[in-house]
Enzyme design. Structure first.
Site, PDB file in Angstrom:
ATOM      1  N   GLU A 281       7.658 -36.537 -28.035  1.00  0.00           N
ATOM      2  CA  GLU A 281       7.101 -36.476 -29.392  1.00  0.00           C
ATOM      3  C   GLU A 281       7.057 -35.045 -29.903  1.00  0.00           C
ATOM      4  O   GLU A 281       7.443 -34.764 -31.044  1.00  0.00           O
ATOM      5  CB  GLU A 281       5.678 -37.068 -29.419  1.00  0.00           C
ATOM      6  CG  GLU A 281       5.607 -38.524 -29.037  1.00  0.00           C
ATOM      7  CD  GLU A 281       5.315 -38.758 -27.559  1.00  0.00           C
ATOM      8  OE1 GLU A 281       4.591 -39.720 -27.253  1.00  0.00           O
ATOM      9  OE2 GLU A 281       5.825 -37.985 -26.708  1.00  0.00           O
TER      10      GLU A 281
ATOM     11  N   CYS B  56       0.314 -38.965 -25.241  1.00  0.00           N
ATOM     12  CA  CYS B  56      -0.779 -38.230 -24.604  1.00  0.00           C
ATOM     13  C   CYS B  56      -1.648 -37.568 -25.682  1.00  0.00           C
ATOM     14  O   CYS B  56      -1.268 -37.491 -26.853  1.00  0.00           O
ATOM     15  CB  CYS B  56      -0.221 -37.185 -23.641  1.00  0.00           C
ATOM     16  SG  CYS B  56       0.554 -35.756 -24.435  1.00  0.00           S
TER      17      CYS B  56
END
Length: 164
Positions: free
Chosen positions: A75, A112
């Site tokens: 990401e 995360c």
């Protein structure tokens, strides 16, 4: 004292075929991004595909390094690349998927905390939410509209920007 509750809203899909064409395409591009993952230590490949407001798709994959924690999640690879190559673009949506040969992944993996924080700051910068698709290969998809549902206590400190 006051107890406060909040809800997390998301849409659940059983299969890729249930998605609208643009969302399905984004998940397929996230699968393609898995091929560029450099993950010799964990063998856990993560791919992401991000759709910009001009409909361009930017890919990212996790990049590991033997000197932990020098690696970077898929990401953030994609979002930081957008920051460099498309600094004024608006991120509309993103899809994230993963695979490994070491075990079976049976449900969508989620981002995360570090990635969620970066995603939240992108939303704040652009002034609009990002739709996120968490896709389990060959299985279910979770679709979230905006990072606030995933990170309700996002770190925001306007004073760091010089605001008072």
């Amino acid at each position: 004292m006051k107890e406060i509750n909040f809800n997390i809203n998301y849409t659940h899909y059983e299969h890729l075929e249930e998605l609208e064409t643009q969302d399905r395409e984004l998940c397929e591009q996230a699968i393609a991004a898995l091929e560029t993952s450099y993950s010799p230590y964990s063998a856990f490949k993560v791919g992401t595909a991000i759709r910009l407001d001009n409909e361009q798709i930017v890919l990212g994959s996790n990049q590991e390094n033997v000197a932990y924690p020098s690696g970077l999640c898929a990401e953030r690879v994609a979002l930081f690349s957008i920051g460099v190559s498309h600094p004024n673009a608006v991120v509309k949506s993103m899809a994230i998927t993963a695979k490994t040969e070491r075990f079976e992944i049976t449900r969508p993996i989620t981002s995360c905390g570090g990635c969620l924080q970066v995603m939240a700051e992108v939303e704040q910068k652009q002034g609009s939410p990002i739709e996120v698709l968490f896709y389990c290969l060959g299985g279910e998809i979770l679709k979230v509209k905006g990072i606030q549902s995933l990170l309700p206590f996002v770190f925001v400190e306007d004073r760091l920007l010089g605001a008072s």
